[in-house]
Motif scaffolding. Structure first.
Motif, PDB file in Angstrom:
ATOM      1  N   UNK A   1      -2.616   0.826   1.519  1.00  0.00           N
ATOM      2  CA  UNK A   1      -1.185   1.003   1.891  1.00  0.00           C
ATOM      3  C   UNK A   1      -1.337   0.910   3.297  1.00  0.00           C
ATOM      4  N   UNK A   2      -2.203   1.178   4.191  1.00  0.00           N
ATOM      5  CA  UNK A   2      -2.146   0.995   5.518  1.00  0.00           C
ATOM      6  C   UNK A   2      -2.493  -0.411   5.905  1.00  0.00           C
ATOM      7  N   UNK A   3      -3.102  -1.372   5.415  1.00  0.00           N
ATOM      8  CA  UNK A   3      -3.509  -2.482   5.651  1.00  0.00           C
ATOM      9  C   UNK A   3      -2.333  -3.491   5.288  1.00  0.00           C
ATOM     10  N   UNK A   4      -1.811  -3.158   4.216  1.00  0.00           N
ATOM     11  CA  UNK A   4      -0.567  -4.220   3.906  1.00  0.00           C
ATOM     12  C   UNK A   4       0.336  -4.679   5.326  1.00  0.00           C
ATOM     13  N   UNK A   5       0.661  -3.478   5.867  1.00  0.00           N
ATOM     14  CA  UNK A   5       1.435  -3.738   7.113  1.00  0.00           C
ATOM     15  C   UNK A   5       0.898  -4.705   8.043  1.00  0.00           C
ATOM     16  N   UNK A   6      -0.453  -4.549   8.033  1.00  0.00           N
ATOM     17  CA  UNK A   6      -1.355  -5.598   8.981  1.00  0.00           C
ATOM     18  C   UNK A   6      -1.180  -7.174   8.331  1.00  0.00           C
ATOM     19  N   UNK A   7      -0.876  -7.311   7.319  1.00  0.00           N
ATOM     20  CA  UNK A   7      -0.899  -8.718   6.765  1.00  0.00           C
ATOM     21  C   UNK A   7       0.547  -9.280   6.457  1.00  0.00           C
ATOM     22  N   UNK A   8       1.488  -8.393   6.568  1.00  0.00           N
ATOM     23  CA  UNK A   8       2.938  -8.928   6.366  1.00  0.00           C
ATOM     24  C   UNK A   8       3.843  -7.842   7.226  1.00  0.00           C
ATOM     25  N   UNK A   9       4.971  -8.474   7.759  1.00  0.00           N
ATOM     26  CA  UNK A   9       5.560  -7.159   8.444  1.00  0.00           C
ATOM     27  C   UNK A   9       6.321  -6.411   7.632  1.00  0.00           C
ATOM     28  N   UNK A  10       6.333  -5.046   8.230  1.00  0.00           N
ATOM     29  CA  UNK A  10       7.082  -4.067   7.480  1.00  0.00           C
ATOM     30  C   UNK A  10       7.265  -3.055   8.468  1.00  0.00           C
ATOM     31  N   UNK A  11       8.100  -2.178   8.258  1.00  0.00           N
ATOM     32  CA  UNK A  11       8.539  -1.186   9.011  1.00  0.00           C
ATOM     33  C   UNK A  11       7.510  -0.402  10.081  1.00  0.00           C
ATOM     34  N   UNK A  12       6.396  -0.255   9.317  1.00  0.00           N
ATOM     35  CA  UNK A  12       5.248   0.280   9.847  1.00  0.00           C
ATOM     36  C   UNK A  12       4.242  -0.375  10.578  1.00  0.00           C
ATOM     37  N   UNK A  13       4.522  -1.671  10.706  1.00  0.00           N
ATOM     38  CA  UNK A  13       3.502  -2.866  11.290  1.00  0.00           C
ATOM     39  C   UNK A  13       3.070  -2.348  12.734  1.00  0.00           C
ATOM     40  N   UNK A  14       3.982  -2.250  13.358  1.00  0.00           N
ATOM     41  CA  UNK A  14       3.743  -2.071  14.931  1.00  0.00           C
ATOM     42  C   UNK A  14       2.909  -0.648  14.944  1.00  0.00           C
ATOM     43  N   UNK A  15       3.129   0.275  14.369  1.00  0.00           N
ATOM     44  CA  UNK A  15       2.331   1.447  14.246  1.00  0.00           C
ATOM     45  C   UNK A  15       0.832   1.258  14.055  1.00  0.00           C
ATOM     46  N   UNK A  16       0.661   0.779  12.935  1.00  0.00           N
ATOM     47  CA  UNK A  16      -0.529   0.456  12.385  1.00  0.00           C
ATOM     48  C   UNK A  16      -1.447  -0.435  13.218  1.00  0.00           C
TER      49      UNK A  16
ATOM     50  N   UNK B   1     -11.719  10.298   9.136  1.00  0.00           N
ATOM     51  CA  UNK B   1     -10.190  10.210   9.045  1.00  0.00           C
ATOM     52  C   UNK B   1      -9.737   9.187   8.019  1.00  0.00           C
ATOM     53  N   UNK B   2      -8.603   9.491   7.387  1.00  0.00           N
ATOM     54  CA  UNK B   2      -8.206   8.636   6.403  1.00  0.00           C
ATOM     55  C   UNK B   2      -6.867   8.212   6.972  1.00  0.00           C
ATOM     56  N   UNK B   3      -6.526   6.792   6.823  1.00  0.00           N
ATOM     57  CA  UNK B   3      -5.173   6.227   7.321  1.00  0.00           C
ATOM     58  C   UNK B   3      -4.451   5.669   5.987  1.00  0.00           C
ATOM     59  N   UNK B   4      -3.570   6.455   5.782  1.00  0.00           N
ATOM     60  CA  UNK B   4      -2.612   5.961   4.556  1.00  0.00           C
ATOM     61  C   UNK B   4      -1.272   6.077   4.911  1.00  0.00           C
ATOM     62  N   UNK B   5      -0.427   5.284   4.038  1.00  0.00           N
ATOM     63  CA  UNK B   5       1.043   5.415   4.210  1.00  0.00           C
ATOM     64  C   UNK B   5       1.723   5.886   2.951  1.00  0.00           C
ATOM     65  N   UNK B   6       0.722   6.049   1.793  1.00  0.00           N
ATOM     66  CA  UNK B   6       1.226   6.717   0.674  1.00  0.00           C
ATOM     67  C   UNK B   6       1.220   8.156   0.609  1.00  0.00           C
ATOM     68  N   UNK B   7       2.429   8.869   0.465  1.00  0.00           N
ATOM     69  CA  UNK B   7       2.749  10.159   0.730  1.00  0.00           C
ATOM     70  C   UNK B   7       1.757  10.935  -0.369  1.00  0.00           C
ATOM     71  N   UNK B   8       1.747  10.679  -1.529  1.00  0.00           N
ATOM     72  CA  UNK B   8       0.958  11.247  -2.483  1.00  0.00           C
ATOM     73  C   UNK B   8      -0.391  11.472  -2.133  1.00  0.00           C
ATOM     74  N   UNK B   9      -1.101  10.198  -1.893  1.00  0.00           N
ATOM     75  CA  UNK B   9      -2.434  10.049  -1.373  1.00  0.00           C
ATOM     76  C   UNK B   9      -2.763  10.795  -0.149  1.00  0.00           C
ATOM     77  N   UNK B  10      -1.717  10.988   0.771  1.00  0.00           N
ATOM     78  CA  UNK B  10      -2.090  11.673   1.951  1.00  0.00           C
ATOM     79  C   UNK B  10      -1.854  13.344   1.580  1.00  0.00           C
ATOM     80  N   UNK B  11      -0.949  13.566   0.758  1.00  0.00           N
ATOM     81  CA  UNK B  11      -1.036  14.973   0.441  1.00  0.00           C
ATOM     82  C   UNK B  11      -2.292  15.337  -0.454  1.00  0.00           C
ATOM     83  N   UNK B  12      -2.886  14.479  -1.173  1.00  0.00           N
ATOM     84  CA  UNK B  12      -4.040  15.200  -2.029  1.00  0.00           C
ATOM     85  C   UNK B  12      -5.226  14.845  -0.825  1.00  0.00           C
ATOM     86  N   UNK B  13      -5.097  13.873  -0.130  1.00  0.00           N
ATOM     87  CA  UNK B  13      -6.496  13.951   0.692  1.00  0.00           C
ATOM     88  C   UNK B  13      -6.433  15.099   1.814  1.00  0.00           C
ATOM     89  N   UNK B  14      -5.139  15.503   2.256  1.00  0.00           N
ATOM     90  CA  UNK B  14      -5.034  16.781   3.054  1.00  0.00           C
ATOM     91  C   UNK B  14      -5.565  17.900   2.108  1.00  0.00           C
TER      92      UNK B  14
END
Length: 141
Positions: free
Chosen positions: A7-22, A119-132
Protein backbone atom coordinates in the motif's frame (compact mmCIF):
# COMPACT_ATOMS: atom_id res chain seq x y z
CA UNK A 1 16.13 -0.55 6.41
CA UNK A 2 12.36 -0.28 6.60
CA UNK A 3 9.73 -2.83 5.64
CA UNK A 4 7.41 -1.49 2.93
CA UNK A 5 3.86 -2.76 2.57
CA UNK A 6 2.43 -2.78 -0.96
CA UNK A 7 0.00 0.00 0.00
CA UNK A 8 2.96 2.33 0.51
CA UNK A 9 4.64 1.32 -2.74
CA UNK A 10 1.65 1.92 -5.01
CA UNK A 11 1.92 5.74 -4.61
CA UNK A 12 5.49 5.46 -5.88
CA UNK A 13 4.37 3.92 -9.17
CA UNK A 14 1.35 6.13 -9.85
CA UNK A 15 0.17 9.48 -8.60
CA UNK A 16 -2.00 9.38 -5.49
CA UNK A 17 -2.65 11.87 -2.69
CA UNK A 18 0.14 10.34 -0.60
CA UNK A 19 2.74 10.21 -3.40
CA UNK A 20 4.80 13.19 -2.22
CA UNK A 21 4.96 11.98 1.37
CA UNK A 22 6.03 8.50 0.34
CA UNK A 23 8.58 9.90 -2.13
CA UNK A 24 10.07 11.94 0.73
CA UNK A 25 10.54 8.75 2.77
CA UNK A 26 12.31 7.04 -0.10
CA UNK A 27 14.51 10.08 -0.65
CA UNK A 28 15.67 9.88 2.99
CA UNK A 29 16.25 6.12 2.93
CA UNK A 30 16.02 4.38 -0.46
CA UNK A 31 16.62 0.87 0.93
CA UNK A 32 13.36 -1.07 0.75
CA UNK A 33 12.55 -4.45 2.29
CA UNK A 34 9.36 -6.05 0.98
CA UNK A 35 7.46 -9.32 1.01
CA UNK A 36 8.04 -11.61 -1.97
CA UNK A 37 4.42 -11.13 -3.15
CA UNK A 38 4.57 -7.33 -3.09
CA UNK A 39 5.23 -7.07 -6.83
CA UNK A 40 2.05 -9.06 -7.49
CA UNK A 41 0.00 -6.95 -5.07
CA UNK A 42 1.18 -3.74 -6.74
CA UNK A 43 0.49 -5.17 -10.20
CA UNK A 44 -3.01 -6.05 -8.99
CA UNK A 45 -3.61 -2.47 -7.89
CA UNK A 46 -2.50 -1.13 -11.27
CA UNK A 47 -4.63 -3.66 -13.18
CA UNK A 48 -7.67 -2.94 -11.01
CA UNK A 49 -7.40 0.79 -11.73
CA UNK A 50 -7.03 0.07 -15.43
CA UNK A 51 -10.15 -2.13 -15.40
CA UNK A 52 -12.03 0.63 -13.58
CA UNK A 53 -10.91 3.12 -16.26
CA UNK A 54 -9.08 5.18 -13.64
CA UNK A 55 -5.79 4.86 -15.58
CA UNK A 56 -5.28 5.18 -19.31
CA UNK A 57 -2.96 2.93 -21.29
CA UNK A 58 -0.02 5.34 -21.03
CA UNK A 59 -0.37 5.65 -17.25
CA UNK A 60 -0.58 1.87 -16.90
CA UNK A 61 2.58 1.40 -18.95
CA UNK A 62 4.40 4.02 -16.86
CA UNK A 63 3.20 2.49 -13.60
CA UNK A 64 4.42 -0.98 -14.59
CA UNK A 65 7.77 0.46 -15.67
CA UNK A 66 8.18 2.28 -12.33
CA UNK A 67 7.23 -0.91 -10.49
CA UNK A 68 9.83 -2.85 -12.46
CA UNK A 69 12.49 -0.25 -11.58
CA UNK A 70 11.61 -0.31 -7.88
CA UNK A 71 11.55 -4.11 -7.79
CA UNK A 72 15.02 -4.24 -9.32
CA UNK A 73 16.40 -2.45 -6.26
CA UNK A 74 14.38 -3.67 -3.33
CA UNK A 75 15.19 -6.58 -1.00
CA UNK A 76 12.61 -9.35 -0.66
CA UNK A 77 11.61 -11.64 2.18
CA UNK A 78 11.18 -15.00 0.45
CA UNK A 79 8.27 -17.36 1.09
CA UNK A 80 9.03 -19.84 3.85
CA UNK A 81 7.40 -22.07 6.44
CA UNK A 82 8.17 -19.38 9.05
CA UNK A 83 6.31 -16.71 7.08
CA UNK A 84 3.34 -19.03 6.50
CA UNK A 85 3.15 -20.03 10.18
CA UNK A 86 3.29 -16.42 11.35
CA UNK A 87 0.63 -15.41 8.79
CA UNK A 88 -1.71 -18.15 10.00
CA UNK A 89 -1.19 -17.02 13.60
CA UNK A 90 -1.92 -13.39 12.66
CA UNK A 91 -5.11 -14.46 10.87
CA UNK A 92 -6.24 -16.27 14.00
CA UNK A 93 -5.88 -13.24 16.26
CA UNK A 94 -6.34 -10.18 14.03
CA UNK A 95 -8.92 -9.04 11.44
CA UNK A 96 -6.59 -9.28 8.43
CA UNK A 97 -6.91 -10.41 4.83
CA UNK A 98 -4.55 -13.18 3.70
CA UNK A 99 -2.23 -10.86 1.73
CA UNK A 100 -1.95 -8.47 4.68
CA UNK A 101 -1.20 -11.35 7.03
CA UNK A 102 1.57 -12.48 4.70
CA UNK A 103 2.96 -8.93 4.53
CA UNK A 104 3.03 -8.66 8.30
CA UNK A 105 4.43 -12.16 8.71
CA UNK A 106 7.26 -11.35 6.29
CA UNK A 107 8.09 -8.28 8.37
CA UNK A 108 7.94 -10.37 11.54
CA UNK A 109 10.36 -12.94 10.13
CA UNK A 110 12.65 -10.22 8.76
CA UNK A 111 12.72 -8.69 12.24
CA UNK A 112 13.77 -12.09 13.58
CA UNK A 113 10.58 -12.19 15.66
CA UNK A 114 11.46 -8.88 17.36
CA UNK A 115 8.93 -6.49 15.82
CA UNK A 116 10.20 -3.43 17.68
CA UNK A 117 13.44 -3.75 15.72
CA UNK A 118 11.82 -3.02 12.33
CA UNK A 119 9.86 -0.03 11.11
CA UNK A 120 6.88 -0.79 8.87
CA UNK A 121 5.60 1.65 6.27
CA UNK A 122 1.97 1.10 5.32
CA UNK A 123 -0.96 3.24 4.21
CA UNK A 124 -3.44 0.51 5.15
CA UNK A 125 -5.14 1.54 8.40
CA UNK A 126 -6.14 -2.01 9.37
CA UNK A 127 -2.63 -3.36 8.78
CA UNK A 128 -1.12 -0.40 10.64
CA UNK A 129 -3.34 -1.05 13.67
CA UNK A 130 -2.37 -4.73 13.77
CA UNK A 131 1.33 -3.97 13.22
CA UNK A 132 1.19 -1.52 16.12
CA UNK A 133 -0.47 -4.14 18.36
CA UNK A 134 2.24 -6.62 17.39
CA UNK A 135 4.92 -4.14 18.47
CA UNK A 136 6.23 -2.78 15.18
CA UNK A 137 7.35 0.81 14.84
CA UNK A 138 5.29 2.61 12.20
CA UNK A 139 5.85 5.60 9.99
CA UNK A 140 3.00 8.00 10.55
CA UNK A 141 1.77 11.03 8.64
Amino acid sequence: MRFWDASAIVPLVMTETSTRQVQALVAKDPAMLVWWGTHVECASAIARLERDDALDESAVTQAFERLKQLAAGWHEVDPSDSVREAAVRFLGVHPLRAADALQLAAAFVAAERRPASLEVITLDDRLAAVARKEGFALTSW
